[in-house]
Design an enzyme around this catalytic site. Structure first.
Site, PDB file in Angstrom:
ATOM      1  CG  HIS A 110     -36.815 -15.913  37.565  1.00 33.66           C
ATOM      2  ND1 HIS A 110     -36.745 -14.860  38.260  1.00 33.66           N
ATOM      3  CD2 HIS A 110     -36.564 -14.986  35.952  1.00 33.66           C
ATOM      4  CE1 HIS A 110     -36.829 -13.324  37.645  1.00 33.66           C
ATOM      5  NE2 HIS A 110     -36.420 -13.681  36.525  1.00 33.66           N
ATOM      6  CG  HIS A 112     -40.148 -11.301  34.710  1.00 36.56           C
ATOM      7  ND1 HIS A 112     -39.795 -11.080  33.646  1.00 36.56           N
ATOM      8  CD2 HIS A 112     -38.815 -11.879  35.737  1.00 36.56           C
ATOM      9  CE1 HIS A 112     -38.210 -11.228  33.348  1.00 36.56           C
ATOM     10  NE2 HIS A 112     -37.992 -11.999  34.728  1.00 36.56           N
ATOM     11  CG  ASP A 135     -50.926 -21.449  56.012  1.00 37.73           C
ATOM     12  OD1 ASP A 135     -52.126 -21.476  55.910  1.00 37.73           O
ATOM     13  OD2 ASP A 135     -50.738 -21.195  57.434  1.00 37.73           O
ATOM     14  CG  HIS A 175     -34.780  -9.322  37.613  1.00 36.89           C
ATOM     15  ND1 HIS A 175     -33.060 -10.114  37.653  1.00 36.89           N
ATOM     16  CD2 HIS A 175     -35.319  -9.667  36.995  1.00 36.89           C
ATOM     17  CE1 HIS A 175     -33.850 -11.023  36.708  1.00 36.89           C
ATOM     18  NE2 HIS A 175     -34.875 -11.186  36.458  1.00 36.89           N
TER      19      HIS A 175
HETATM   20  O1  LIG Z   1     -35.005 -11.826  33.906  1.00 36.67           O
HETATM   21  C1  LIG Z   1     -34.991 -12.676  32.656  1.00 36.67           C
HETATM   22  C2  LIG Z   1     -34.133 -11.438  31.855  1.00 36.67           C
HETATM   23  O2  LIG Z   1     -33.746 -10.301  32.518  1.00 36.67           O
HETATM   24  C3  LIG Z   1     -34.896 -13.707  32.651  1.00 36.67           C
HETATM   25  O3  LIG Z   1     -34.673 -14.851  33.795  1.00 36.67           O
HETATM   26  C4  LIG Z   1     -35.490 -14.021  31.522  1.00 36.67           C
HETATM   27  O4  LIG Z   1     -36.727 -13.853  32.066  1.00 36.67           O
HETATM   28  C5  LIG Z   1     -36.217 -15.731  31.402  1.00 36.67           C
HETATM   29  O5  LIG Z   1     -34.541 -15.779  30.181  1.00 36.67           O
HETATM   30  P1  LIG Z   1     -34.097 -17.368  29.813  1.00 36.67           P
HETATM   31  O6  LIG Z   1     -34.167 -18.672  30.587  1.00 36.67           O
HETATM   32  O7  LIG Z   1     -35.815 -17.343  28.858  1.00 36.67           O
HETATM   33  O8  LIG Z   1     -33.016 -16.648  29.318  1.00 36.67           O
END
Ligand SMILES: O=C(CO)[C@@H](O)[C@H](O)COP(=O)(O)O
Length: 237
Positions: A110, A112, A135, A175
């Site tokens: 994950h 941002h 690809d 998100h």
């Molecule tokens: O998106 C979020 C919070 O909204 C989390 O994914 C943080 O980006 C990372 O959180 P931790 O892995 O440090 O708990």
């Protein structure tokens, strides 16, 4: 609660290997400008042949320069702590849900990252208008539902969106991107690539409407890249 010490030497050795790998892969997120401060996380499944799988994930809220193999947290696929001195990532439930419902997935990431998160903020999928997208993603990068952090909502949205999709990335609305792969390295690559195509197509759209690629060409590009590109596999001895 089961503890790592109660598990076999084979499992403990594999956990140590995955802890080292996941700690090193976390460094790739700031390296590719995919996160700021403590945002984002990486995990990898630990396949346990004679029991329930585990996974290794980062501790919550720890800055990337402090992450070490020892600081990585080990959890069951129910998100229960098995080994670790710190609280696991706040996305542990999401990663755990993906591992429970997508047995082929070995890694989850994950971030941002700016451009992919901007597409998530607008709730618009990234259209497949680049050969690099064909690809890596085999089509558009889809949007997942808005979901609050802390329970199965995000994980459920990832699984519902990616099950049956070629894409290893989903943009969770409002998100940011979550990516999956056969292992954490593959999922990190998908996180890097989704940011790259999000940026390129954003730039293209400032200049005009990007030209779509014919579906047959997308299928052909995807098949080549997934099955032929790169170095041939070493011959079986
Ligand atoms: O998106 C979020 C919070 O909204 C989390 O994914 C943080 O980006 C990372 O959180 P931790 O892995 O440090 O708990």
């Amino acid at each position: 609660m089961v503890t790592l010490d109660e598990m076999s030497a084979e499992v403990r050795a594999e956990v140590a290997r995955v802890r080292d790998l996941v700690a090193r892969l976390h460094a790739e997120l700031p390296r590719w400008d995919l996160v700021v401060w403590t945002a984002g996380n990486v995990s990898q499944r630990v396949r346990v042949h004679d029991g329930e799988d585990l996974f290794v994930i980062k501790p919550s809220g720890v800055t990337y320069d402090e992450l070490t193999p020892e600081s990585m947290v080990v959890c069951t696929l129910d998100g229960e702590l098995v080994d670790g001195t710190r609280a696991p990532s706040s996305d542990t439930a999401a990663h755990a849900y993906v591992y429970r419902h997508m047995p082929e997935v070995g890694g989850v990431v994950h971030t941002h990252s700016t451009y992919a998160t901007a597409w998530a903020a607008r709730g618009e999928e990234i259209p497949c208008v680049l050969t690099m997208m064909a690809d890596e993603f085999g089509g558009p990068v889809p949007i997942g539902p808005f979901a609050l952090i802390g329970d199965d909502s995000i994980g459920r949205g990832i699984v519902e969106t990616l099950t049956g999709s070629r894409s290893p990335a989903v943009l969770m609305r409002n998100h940011g991107p979550f990516t999956i792969g056969k292992d954490a390295t593959t999922a990190v690559k998908a996180a890097v690539m989704v940011e790259e195509v999000a940026r390129t197509i954003h730039v293209a759209r400032q200049l005009g409407e990007p030209v779509p690629i014919d579906q047959n060409a997308i299928d052909s590009l995807y098949a080549r890249y997934q099955n032929v590109y790169g170095q041939p596999a070493p011959a079986q001895r």
